[in-house]
Design a protein around this motif. Sequence first.
Motif, PDB file in Angstrom:
ATOM      1  N   THR A 374     -27.548  41.856  58.909  1.00 11.96           N
ATOM      2  CA  THR A 374     -27.980  41.865  57.504  1.00 11.96           C
ATOM      3  C   THR A 374     -26.880  41.399  56.565  1.00 11.96           C
ATOM      4  O   THR A 374     -25.689  41.436  56.893  1.00 11.96           O
ATOM      5  CB  THR A 374     -28.432  43.270  57.059  1.00 11.96           C
ATOM      6  OG1 THR A 374     -27.268  44.119  56.972  1.00 11.96           O
ATOM      7  CG2 THR A 374     -29.438  43.864  58.026  1.00 11.96           C
ATOM      8  N   ARG A 378     -30.315  36.889  50.889  1.00 12.35           N
ATOM      9  CA  ARG A 378     -31.251  36.265  51.827  1.00 12.35           C
ATOM     10  C   ARG A 378     -30.756  34.885  52.242  1.00 12.35           C
ATOM     11  O   ARG A 378     -31.032  34.426  53.350  1.00 12.35           O
ATOM     12  CB  ARG A 378     -32.644  36.171  51.199  1.00 12.35           C
ATOM     13  CG  ARG A 378     -33.742  35.797  52.175  1.00 12.35           C
ATOM     14  CD  ARG A 378     -35.107  36.027  51.596  1.00 12.35           C
ATOM     15  NE  ARG A 378     -35.353  37.436  51.304  1.00 12.35           N
ATOM     16  CZ  ARG A 378     -35.696  38.332  52.211  1.00 12.35           C
ATOM     17  NH1 ARG A 378     -35.819  37.984  53.466  1.00 12.35           N
ATOM     18  NH2 ARG A 378     -35.900  39.591  51.860  1.00 12.35           N
ATOM     19  N   SER A 381     -28.532  35.503  55.075  1.00 12.77           N
ATOM     20  CA  SER A 381     -29.333  35.975  56.203  1.00 12.77           C
ATOM     21  C   SER A 381     -30.045  34.823  56.897  1.00 12.77           C
ATOM     22  O   SER A 381     -30.090  34.741  58.132  1.00 12.77           O
ATOM     23  CB  SER A 381     -30.347  37.016  55.706  1.00 12.77           C
ATOM     24  OG  SER A 381     -31.140  37.491  56.764  1.00 12.77           O
ATOM     25  N   HIS A 396     -32.846  39.635  61.815  1.00 10.52           N
ATOM     26  CA  HIS A 396     -32.119  39.356  60.575  1.00 10.52           C
ATOM     27  C   HIS A 396     -32.837  40.008  59.398  1.00 10.52           C
ATOM     28  O   HIS A 396     -34.073  40.062  59.357  1.00 10.52           O
ATOM     29  CB  HIS A 396     -32.002  37.845  60.353  1.00 10.52           C
ATOM     30  CG  HIS A 396     -31.232  37.146  61.433  1.00 10.52           C
ATOM     31  ND1 HIS A 396     -29.863  37.019  61.419  1.00 10.52           N
ATOM     32  CD2 HIS A 396     -31.662  36.575  62.596  1.00 10.52           C
ATOM     33  CE1 HIS A 396     -29.479  36.382  62.510  1.00 10.52           C
ATOM     34  NE2 HIS A 396     -30.542  36.097  63.243  1.00 10.52           N
TER      35      HIS A 396
END
Length: 558
Positions: A374, A378, A381, A396
């Motif tokens: 993590t 985003r 990620s 993920h």
Amino acid sequence: MNVDTLLIDLPAGAHPWRLPTLTDLGAHQQAPARLLAVLERQRPAVVVMSAEQLERLLDFPALALSDLSHLEQLVFVSERPGDWQLAERAAAQLDCHVQGFTEEGRDLADLKREQQRWCERALGHPQVSAVALHGQTLFAVPQRCEATAVDDHLDATEAAVNQQFSVTQLNQAVQLNQRLSHAALLSMLNGLEQCGLLPAPLNDVAQSLANAGIAPGHRPLIARWLDVLHTQQLLQRKGDHLYPSLDASAWSTATLDDLWAQLSLDWAQNTGGSTTLDYARDNARQLPALMRGECAAVHLLFPQGRTDRATALYRESLAAQYQHRSVAHWVGAWAARQPTDAPLRVLEVGAGTGSTTQAVLPALANVAVDYLCTDVSRYFSEQAAERLHAWPWVRHGVFDIDRPALAQGYHTQNWDLIVAGGVLNAARDTERSLAILLTLLRPGGWLVFSEPTQEEFWVMASQAFMLNQASDERALSSCTFLDLNQWQGALARAGFQGNRSLPAAHHPLARLGHRVFVAQVPEQRLSRAALAAHLKHPDLQLELLDRLPDLPTAKDLP
């Protein structure tokens, strides 16, 4: 709940009452102003509405100016069993009898009494210090456990990793880091001069920084520069000003260009790369623009959105290599000691460019593991998913160390190991973030993480422009990083035990302050299974936190 068949007890002597159409408001999602107008015009004695309508009505400012004295009873229907608090609030504001029901027809008042009984039963457990029940979720705060001696197996990791580096190479790395620090300090002097801050007035530093055009968000950092330069004897006090102690030629732009160029060559010879030095040098050249906010530091770390610089930053130096190998060895040895009856659950937080991830995953190649990688972004990620395609079993996700884990959908005591590489120093409140991570781990679970533990002057002239203002001990000391003693204290206060670290005091890299910590959740900490056995209520979802969430609304809960 079917409101057409609802039976309502009216006061003695009243006639049976059939709900008029306009007083059954359960199916009409009207704006509060229109709803209030209907109630004032129709003047019903009894009204039915949804919980959502009732909440909006109670929050409507004009409610206090309206005449609803005709109301004798209000019935609302809710999908949430915890809405008995809404009934109490409505009764106080509307001065009438308020009764709530779930869609299944259960009276919310009965549910409240039932919830109180389960809370009392949970508090009867000797290891529970506080509880709260919201809907079907019971939140419990376990009693603190006394720390005991633990076998952290760090000695084996130390011996194995030390064999992978020559003492000569390590000593060269330390000398290079010292030269890098000196170059950064001289670059700070150059930046201060270009911004008209030399000599630096001491009477009103904040006003001086404002007059020089320093961006408001960067003024605390530049004030720290003055303290550091004074401590390092590169600025000396004369009256009410700080003056450079070196001739200006020592930190002129031409001198700094030569210094950075030679340092870059020597760095590449020691580490095999020069990206870290290129990044530090580019920040040094841009310091006046960074100080004024004319240049965004993030664009220097991620030029054109590329991650190659950030990747090198966390992998290139020998200190970084030592950290990654230490974490990987320790995690591999830990995994080999675990029982094989179920997959190990590993959570990595703040994975960033994946330098720690890519070191750790090969150590887990031969064990059954559920690995969740993590980052707060985003973007990172998604990039990690592409970069780690060779490990398709890695999941993920997104996780923010500054937010309650439960609010992000992470349930307590679900993980055997948490890995964090250089992310906790970015937390606003490190101790709070550590407490959150502790609740995610099962009793006996481990936290392994790497962090700097002393000021890095080149970071103060680069990445520090991107860091949030801390609200923990760093705010008191005006430092970028917690020191070793502060880390150990924060771990202990959060509830961890063990918290030893590498490298050992006699190791050459110990002088740089980059450390790998391992800490354990006490095995005797109350588990969800133990509390569930005590309660004997299979329908309750249990969450064991370090403190109760903000109830009764619990809006942050998933």
